[in-house]
Write a protein that holds these residues in place. Sequence first.
Motif, PDB file in Angstrom:
ATOM      1  N   ILE A 102      15.228  31.908  50.820  1.00  0.00           N
ATOM      2  CA  ILE A 102      14.448  32.795  51.593  1.00  0.00           C
ATOM      3  C   ILE A 102      15.061  32.548  52.927  1.00  0.00           C
ATOM      4  CG2 ILE A 102      12.481  33.745  52.168  1.00  0.00           C
ATOM      5  CD1 ILE A 102      13.170  33.989  49.319  1.00  0.00           C
ATOM      6  N   LEU A 103      15.644  33.668  53.337  1.00  0.00           N
ATOM      7  CA  LEU A 103      15.952  33.645  54.910  1.00  0.00           C
ATOM      8  C   LEU A 103      14.833  34.150  55.844  1.00  0.00           C
ATOM      9  CD1 LEU A 103      19.608  34.457  54.510  1.00  0.00           C
ATOM     10  CD2 LEU A 103      18.765  32.254  54.583  1.00  0.00           C
ATOM     11  N   GLN A 104      14.109  35.029  55.357  1.00  0.00           N
ATOM     12  CA  GLN A 104      12.807  35.621  56.065  1.00  0.00           C
ATOM     13  C   GLN A 104      11.859  36.070  55.090  1.00  0.00           C
ATOM     14  OE1 GLN A 104      13.697  39.183  58.728  1.00  0.00           O
ATOM     15  NE2 GLN A 104      11.973  39.789  57.738  1.00  0.00           N
ATOM     16  N   GLU A 105      10.598  35.640  55.500  1.00  0.00           N
ATOM     17  CA  GLU A 105       9.658  35.713  54.615  1.00  0.00           C
ATOM     18  C   GLU A 105       9.068  37.389  54.707  1.00  0.00           C
ATOM     19  OE1 GLU A 105       7.181  33.522  52.690  1.00  0.00           O
ATOM     20  OE2 GLU A 105       8.833  31.895  53.403  1.00  0.00           O
ATOM     21  N   PRO A 106       8.503  37.843  53.993  1.00  0.00           N
ATOM     22  CA  PRO A 106       8.054  39.318  54.080  1.00  0.00           C
ATOM     23  C   PRO A 106       7.211  39.674  55.233  1.00  0.00           C
ATOM     24  CG  PRO A 106       7.478  38.478  51.673  1.00  0.00           C
ATOM     25  CD  PRO A 106       7.789  37.250  52.626  1.00  0.00           C
ATOM     26  N   GLU A 107       7.696  40.861  55.759  1.00  0.00           N
ATOM     27  CA  GLU A 107       7.118  40.891  57.114  1.00  0.00           C
ATOM     28  C   GLU A 107       6.997  42.498  57.299  1.00  0.00           C
ATOM     29  OE1 GLU A 107       9.403  40.878  61.504  1.00  0.00           O
ATOM     30  OE2 GLU A 107       9.047  38.797  60.308  1.00  0.00           O
ATOM     31  N   ASP A 108       5.927  42.932  57.967  1.00  0.00           N
ATOM     32  CA  ASP A 108       5.696  44.520  58.170  1.00  0.00           C
ATOM     33  C   ASP A 108       6.610  44.746  59.454  1.00  0.00           C
ATOM     34  OD1 ASP A 108       3.869  44.819  56.137  1.00  0.00           O
ATOM     35  OD2 ASP A 108       2.307  44.000  57.409  1.00  0.00           O
ATOM     36  N   ARG A 109       7.338  45.907  59.492  1.00  0.00           N
ATOM     37  CA  ARG A 109       8.224  46.320  60.565  1.00  0.00           C
ATOM     38  C   ARG A 109       7.448  47.563  61.177  1.00  0.00           C
ATOM     39  NH1 ARG A 109      11.995  42.348  61.359  1.00  0.00           N
ATOM     40  NH2 ARG A 109      13.105  42.024  59.764  1.00  0.00           N
ATOM     41  N   ASP A 110       7.779  47.703  62.497  1.00  0.00           N
ATOM     42  CA  ASP A 110       7.334  48.820  63.204  1.00  0.00           C
ATOM     43  C   ASP A 110       7.711  50.172  62.746  1.00  0.00           C
ATOM     44  OD1 ASP A 110       9.862  48.750  64.091  1.00  0.00           O
ATOM     45  OD2 ASP A 110       9.500  48.824  66.230  1.00  0.00           O
ATOM     46  N   TYR A 111       8.845  50.230  61.953  1.00  0.00           N
ATOM     47  CA  TYR A 111       9.010  51.794  61.067  1.00  0.00           C
ATOM     48  C   TYR A 111       8.628  51.800  59.961  1.00  0.00           C
ATOM     49  CZ  TYR A 111      12.736  48.392  59.623  1.00  0.00           C
ATOM     50  OH  TYR A 111      13.392  47.247  59.262  1.00  0.00           O
ATOM     51  N   GLY A 112       7.508  50.950  59.609  1.00  0.00           N
ATOM     52  CA  GLY A 112       6.638  51.365  58.174  1.00  0.00           C
ATOM     53  C   GLY A 112       7.314  50.633  57.047  1.00  0.00           C
ATOM     54  N   SER A 113       8.116  49.922  57.208  1.00  0.00           N
ATOM     55  CA  SER A 113       8.629  48.828  55.992  1.00  0.00           C
ATOM     56  C   SER A 113       7.815  47.668  55.966  1.00  0.00           C
ATOM     57  CB  SER A 113      10.191  48.891  55.951  1.00  0.00           C
ATOM     58  OG  SER A 113      10.619  48.215  54.923  1.00  0.00           O
ATOM     59  N   ARG A 114       7.988  47.296  54.765  1.00  0.00           N
ATOM     60  CA  ARG A 114       7.528  45.602  54.445  1.00  0.00           C
ATOM     61  C   ARG A 114       8.755  45.164  53.824  1.00  0.00           C
ATOM     62  NH1 ARG A 114       3.761  41.819  55.068  1.00  0.00           N
ATOM     63  NH2 ARG A 114       3.683  40.025  53.568  1.00  0.00           N
ATOM     64  N   GLU A 115       9.417  44.086  54.273  1.00  0.00           N
ATOM     65  CA  GLU A 115      10.667  43.680  53.950  1.00  0.00           C
ATOM     66  C   GLU A 115      11.021  42.098  54.126  1.00  0.00           C
ATOM     67  OE1 GLU A 115      12.927  46.405  56.301  1.00  0.00           O
ATOM     68  OE2 GLU A 115      13.369  44.902  57.456  1.00  0.00           O
ATOM     69  N   PHE A 116      11.785  41.555  53.202  1.00  0.00           N
ATOM     70  CA  PHE A 116      12.239  40.160  53.670  1.00  0.00           C
ATOM     71  C   PHE A 116      13.842  40.127  53.151  1.00  0.00           C
ATOM     72  CE2 PHE A 116      11.637  40.710  48.940  1.00  0.00           C
ATOM     73  CZ  PHE A 116      12.750  39.931  48.355  1.00  0.00           C
ATOM     74  N   ILE A 117      14.324  39.088  53.487  1.00  0.00           N
ATOM     75  CA  ILE A 117      15.806  38.702  53.286  1.00  0.00           C
ATOM     76  C   ILE A 117      16.137  37.551  52.631  1.00  0.00           C
ATOM     77  CG2 ILE A 117      17.961  38.312  54.508  1.00  0.00           C
ATOM     78  CD1 ILE A 117      16.809  40.008  56.971  1.00  0.00           C
ATOM     79  N   CYS A 118      16.751  37.345  51.735  1.00  0.00           N
ATOM     80  CA  CYS A 118      17.033  36.138  50.757  1.00  0.00           C
ATOM     81  C   CYS A 118      18.607  36.472  50.522  1.00  0.00           C
ATOM     82  CB  CYS A 118      16.496  36.240  49.367  1.00  0.00           C
ATOM     83  SG  CYS A 118      16.726  37.682  48.379  1.00  0.00           S
ATOM     84  N   GLN A 119      19.094  34.902  50.154  1.00  0.00           N
ATOM     85  CA  GLN A 119      20.680  34.970  49.799  1.00  0.00           C
ATOM     86  C   GLN A 119      20.515  34.187  48.371  1.00  0.00           C
ATOM     87  OE1 GLN A 119      22.430  31.927  52.050  1.00  0.00           O
ATOM     88  NE2 GLN A 119      24.365  32.874  52.126  1.00  0.00           N
ATOM     89  N   ASP A 120      21.286  34.996  47.442  1.00  0.00           N
ATOM     90  CA  ASP A 120      21.381  34.555  45.969  1.00  0.00           C
ATOM     91  C   ASP A 120      22.603  33.405  46.044  1.00  0.00           C
ATOM     92  OD1 ASP A 120      24.310  35.502  46.067  1.00  0.00           O
ATOM     93  OD2 ASP A 120      23.599  37.545  45.087  1.00  0.00           O
ATOM     94  N   PRO A 121      22.559  32.699  44.910  1.00  0.00           N
ATOM     95  CA  PRO A 121      23.446  31.574  44.908  1.00  0.00           C
ATOM     96  C   PRO A 121      25.065  31.606  45.233  1.00  0.00           C
ATOM     97  CG  PRO A 121      21.697  31.429  43.072  1.00  0.00           C
ATOM     98  CD  PRO A 121      21.787  32.816  43.679  1.00  0.00           C
ATOM     99  N   GLU A 122      25.226  33.209  44.922  1.00  0.00           N
ATOM    100  CA  GLU A 122      26.752  33.374  45.383  1.00  0.00           C
ATOM    101  C   GLU A 122      27.022  33.462  46.830  1.00  0.00           C
ATOM    102  OE1 GLU A 122      25.105  35.200  42.718  1.00  0.00           O
ATOM    103  OE2 GLU A 122      26.141  34.413  40.854  1.00  0.00           O
ATOM    104  N   GLY A 123      26.166  33.441  47.441  1.00  0.00           N
ATOM    105  CA  GLY A 123      25.976  33.717  49.048  1.00  0.00           C
ATOM    106  C   GLY A 123      25.817  34.993  49.499  1.00  0.00           C
TER     107      GLY A 123
END
Length: 90
Positions: A56-77
């Motif tokens: 997990i590179l970024q936990e779920p977060e509410d964005r000002d443009y209306g999205s709830r999102e997160f960023i992750c990396q899989d084992p392949e990079g």
Amino acid sequence: MAHGFSACPILSRSFAARPCPRPKPPDFLPGILLLTRAIDDADQAFARAKAAGATILQEPEDRDYGSREFICQDPEGNLWCLGTYWPKVA
């Protein structure tokens, strides 16, 4: 496809490992993709990705443009940006 998480097929419903043919080099270089995907429930996808071994590179977060999102990396990079924002076409 370590840890049951793979970029192929794109976001299987359960993040379970599935057989996935891999192109042979030089057609495929692991760890250089940034994939963005609109989803219905970011918190549920976050829980599944984390349980499947994604970094997990970024936990779920509410964005000002209306999205709830997160960023992750899989084992392949590969990087995944998963969020609920789905722009409407007029």
